[in-house]
Motif scaffolding. Structure first.
Motif, PDB file in Angstrom:
ATOM      1  N   ARG A 219      47.702  28.689 -97.737  1.00 44.81           N
ATOM      2  CA  ARG A 219      47.145  29.495 -98.830  1.00 44.81           C
ATOM      3  C   ARG A 219      46.086  30.442 -98.273  1.00 44.81           C
ATOM      4  NH1 ARG A 219      47.985  27.806-104.114  1.00 44.81           N
ATOM      5  NH2 ARG A 219      49.150  25.860-104.333  1.00 44.81           N
ATOM      6  N   MET A 220      46.105  31.683 -98.755  1.00 45.83           N
ATOM      7  CA  MET A 220      45.156  32.695 -98.280  1.00 45.83           C
ATOM      8  C   MET A 220      44.515  33.395 -99.464  1.00 45.83           C
ATOM      9  SD  MET A 220      47.335  34.441 -95.180  1.00 45.83           S
ATOM     10  CE  MET A 220      48.085  33.441 -93.890  1.00 45.83           C
ATOM     11  N   GLY A 221      43.213  33.670 -99.322  1.00 47.22           N
ATOM     12  CA  GLY A 221      42.513  34.369-100.381  1.00 47.22           C
ATOM     13  C   GLY A 221      42.230  35.819-100.064  1.00 47.22           C
ATOM     14  N   CYS A 222      41.949  36.122 -98.782  1.00 45.76           N
ATOM     15  CA  CYS A 222      41.562  37.492 -98.437  1.00 45.76           C
ATOM     16  C   CYS A 222      42.500  38.130 -97.426  1.00 45.76           C
ATOM     17  CB  CYS A 222      40.127  37.528 -97.911  1.00 45.76           C
ATOM     18  SG  CYS A 222      39.937  36.772 -96.269  1.00 45.76           S
ATOM     19  N   GLY A 223      43.039  37.350 -96.511  1.00 51.96           N
ATOM     20  CA  GLY A 223      43.953  37.877 -95.499  1.00 51.96           C
ATOM     21  C   GLY A 223      43.284  38.463 -94.276  1.00 51.96           C
ATOM     22  N   VAL A 224      41.949  38.505 -94.257  1.00 54.15           N
ATOM     23  CA  VAL A 224      41.250  39.146 -93.146  1.00 54.15           C
ATOM     24  C   VAL A 224      40.209  38.234 -92.494  1.00 54.15           C
ATOM     25  CG1 VAL A 224      41.642  41.479 -93.991  1.00 54.15           C
ATOM     26  CG2 VAL A 224      39.608  40.221 -94.754  1.00 54.15           C
ATOM     27  N   GLY A 225      40.267  36.936 -92.759  1.00 58.78           N
ATOM     28  CA  GLY A 225      39.394  35.992 -92.072  1.00 58.78           C
ATOM     29  C   GLY A 225      38.039  35.769 -92.680  1.00 58.78           C
ATOM     30  N   ALA A 226      37.781  36.312 -93.874  1.00 62.03           N
ATOM     31  CA  ALA A 226      36.446  36.225 -94.447  1.00 62.03           C
ATOM     32  C   ALA A 226      36.237  34.998 -95.334  1.00 62.03           C
ATOM     33  CB  ALA A 226      36.147  37.487 -95.260  1.00 62.03           C
ATOM     34  N   CYS A 227      37.277  34.573 -96.052  1.00 65.48           N
ATOM     35  CA  CYS A 227      37.077  33.549 -97.083  1.00 65.48           C
ATOM     36  C   CYS A 227      37.224  32.125 -96.558  1.00 65.48           C
ATOM     37  CB  CYS A 227      38.044  33.763 -98.237  1.00 65.48           C
ATOM     38  SG  CYS A 227      39.778  33.389 -97.856  1.00 65.48           S
ATOM     39  N   VAL A 231      42.245  27.885 -93.186  1.00 62.15           N
ATOM     40  CA  VAL A 231      42.012  27.386 -91.843  1.00 62.15           C
ATOM     41  C   VAL A 231      43.085  26.387 -91.417  1.00 62.15           C
ATOM     42  CG1 VAL A 231      39.535  27.768 -91.831  1.00 62.15           C
ATOM     43  CG2 VAL A 231      40.445  25.612 -92.717  1.00 62.15           C
ATOM     44  N   ALA A 232      43.390  26.418 -90.122  1.00 63.59           N
ATOM     45  CA  ALA A 232      44.335  25.490 -89.509  1.00 63.59           C
ATOM     46  C   ALA A 232      43.643  24.843 -88.320  1.00 63.59           C
ATOM     47  CB  ALA A 232      45.590  26.233 -89.062  1.00 63.59           C
ATOM     48  N   LYS A 233      44.042  23.634 -87.985  1.00 65.72           N
ATOM     49  CA  LYS A 233      43.410  22.887 -86.899  1.00 65.72           C
ATOM     50  C   LYS A 233      44.185  23.075 -85.614  1.00 65.72           C
ATOM     51  CE  LYS A 233      41.608  18.311 -85.713  1.00 65.72           C
ATOM     52  NZ  LYS A 233      41.523  16.886 -86.144  1.00 65.72           N
ATOM     53  N   THR A 234      43.467  23.441 -84.554  1.00 72.04           N
ATOM     54  CA  THR A 234      44.099  23.601 -83.248  1.00 72.04           C
ATOM     55  C   THR A 234      44.162  22.243 -82.541  1.00 72.04           C
ATOM     56  OG1 THR A 234      42.075  23.998 -81.980  1.00 72.04           O
ATOM     57  CG2 THR A 234      43.077  25.893 -83.096  1.00 72.04           C
ATOM     58  N   VAL A 235      44.961  22.173 -81.473  1.00 72.67           N
ATOM     59  CA  VAL A 235      45.066  20.922 -80.719  1.00 72.67           C
ATOM     60  C   VAL A 235      43.742  20.584 -80.030  1.00 72.67           C
ATOM     61  CG1 VAL A 235      47.544  21.106 -80.359  1.00 72.67           C
ATOM     62  CG2 VAL A 235      45.991  22.169 -78.717  1.00 72.67           C
ATOM     63  N   ALA A 236      42.877  21.590 -79.858  1.00 69.21           N
ATOM     64  CA  ALA A 236      41.560  21.353 -79.261  1.00 69.21           C
ATOM     65  C   ALA A 236      40.555  20.825 -80.276  1.00 69.21           C
ATOM     66  CB  ALA A 236      41.037  22.641 -78.630  1.00 69.21           C
ATOM     67  N   GLY A 237      40.972  20.763 -81.557  1.00 66.85           N
ATOM     68  CA  GLY A 237      40.091  20.252 -82.588  1.00 66.85           C
ATOM     69  C   GLY A 237      39.296  21.310 -83.321  1.00 66.85           C
ATOM     70  N   ASP A 238      39.503  22.570 -82.971  1.00 70.19           N
ATOM     71  CA  ASP A 238      38.817  23.657 -83.655  1.00 70.19           C
ATOM     72  C   ASP A 238      39.570  24.042 -84.925  1.00 70.19           C
ATOM     73  OD1 ASP A 238      36.941  23.868 -81.532  1.00 70.19           O
ATOM     74  OD2 ASP A 238      38.388  25.070 -80.392  1.00 70.19           O
ATOM     75  N   PHE A 239      38.860  24.728 -85.828  1.00 75.50           N
ATOM     76  CA  PHE A 239      39.488  25.239 -87.032  1.00 75.50           C
ATOM     77  C   PHE A 239      39.470  26.765 -86.982  1.00 75.50           C
ATOM     78  CE2 PHE A 239      38.333  20.960 -88.224  1.00 75.50           C
ATOM     79  CZ  PHE A 239      39.426  20.542 -88.967  1.00 75.50           C
ATOM     80  N   VAL A 240      40.631  27.376 -87.170  1.00 71.68           N
ATOM     81  CA  VAL A 240      40.755  28.827 -87.080  1.00 71.68           C
ATOM     82  C   VAL A 240      41.440  29.353 -88.343  1.00 71.68           C
ATOM     83  CG1 VAL A 240      40.847  28.836 -84.564  1.00 71.68           C
ATOM     84  CG2 VAL A 240      42.968  28.676 -85.869  1.00 71.68           C
ATOM     85  N   GLN A 241      41.141  30.604 -88.681  1.00 63.52           N
ATOM     86  CA  GLN A 241      41.777  31.224 -89.832  1.00 63.52           C
ATOM     87  C   GLN A 241      43.218  31.591 -89.478  1.00 63.52           C
ATOM     88  OE1 GLN A 241      38.968  32.363 -88.208  1.00 63.52           O
ATOM     89  NE2 GLN A 241      37.620  33.434 -89.651  1.00 63.52           N
TER      90      GLN A 241
END
Length: 258
Positions: A219-227, A231-241
């Motif tokens: 689900r996306m609210g803005c499409g440009v990384g602001a909202c 977010v999705a979880k990377t294998v390194a444990g980080d969360f990215v848009q």
């Protein structure tokens, strides 16, 4: 990709029709004046929407040309049901193209794994890319004529498997695993579809050591990384848009849970 490279434009509805099943809609907007890569997406919000529908809706680009911007979507909630009511001449605010796209390896076989409405971005891919190193396996629930399968199958080797029962789903997974294993070390898969299917694709890519890319449907609210709503979880444990770091990810980059 950022907003400076992704202008917002008001486009006009050319046509908005179901594909024969009321839950699948082909929307064509006037030509946006830009091109994009298969797997990128746009955010849509009709100008007549009031405050009860604040957020735009994200959709993969099915195709774009001088004839217009084509979107294939499924009605799953209030926003998409309202979008399905658009009529020729209505105005829609569109910002895009957004996100990362599928990267074709022209030196190796590329197998498209599409599920349901996840077939949408591959219409443009089949039209633009070399066809001798492309093939597709398509899993679907509705009858085949409701999807743009024939458009793709006219250009590349394609196979479709309908899934109406648990046995059908199990048979599709078996074929999926076999096709992914056959590409280990020699090719890659490009997948778009519902999350349960993407989890299976990722599982077998990792199991067989096959390169793969998957397009998330967060689900996306803005499409440009602001909202930060996608977010999705990377294998390194980080969360990215997923809107700016994806929606297309390498299967080795991203976690999808159990």
């Amino acid at each position: 990709m950022n907003m400076n490279n992704s202008p917002c434009r008001d486009l006009e509805v050319v046509s908005c029709r179901t594909t024969g099943d009321p839950s699948l809609v082909n929307l064509v907007l006037s030509a946006p004046g830009w091109t994009c890569k298969p797997g990128q997406f746009v955010m849509l919000r009709p100008l007549h929407w009031g405050p009860e529908l604040v957020w735009p809706r994200p959709f993969s680009v099915c195709d774009v040309s001088d004839d217009g911007l084509r979107i294939l979507f499924q009605t799953v909630g209030r926003g998409t049901r309202k979008l399905a009511e658009l009529a020729p001449g209505d105005k829609v605010a569109v910002w895009g193209p957004l996100g990362r796209w599928f990267r074709i390896d022209e030196g190796r076989p590329n197998l498209i794994l599409a599920g349901g409405v996840g077939i949408a971005p591959f219409v443009m891919l089949a039209r633009r890319e070399r066809t001798d190193n492309l093939s597709m396996l398509f899993g679907h629930r509705l009858d085949l004529e409701h999807y743009p399968y024939a458009e793709i199958a006219a250009s590349i080797a394609s196979e479709a498997m309908q899934q109406k029962t648990p046995a059908d789903i199990a048979a599709f997974e078996t074929v999926l695993s076999e096709r992914i294993r056959a590409l280990a070390g020699v090719g890659q898969v490009l997948a778009c579809g519902p999350e349960p299917m993407l989890k299976v694709v990722r599982k077998y890519c990792l199991l067989h050591g096959t390169d793969g890319q998957i397009s998330l449907e967060n689900r996306m609210g803005c499409g440009v990384g602001a909202c930060l709503g996608c977010v999705a979880k990377t294998v390194a444990g980080d969360f990215v848009q997923s809107c700016v770091h994806g929606p297309v990810f390498d299967v080795r980059e991203i976690e999808l849970g159990a």
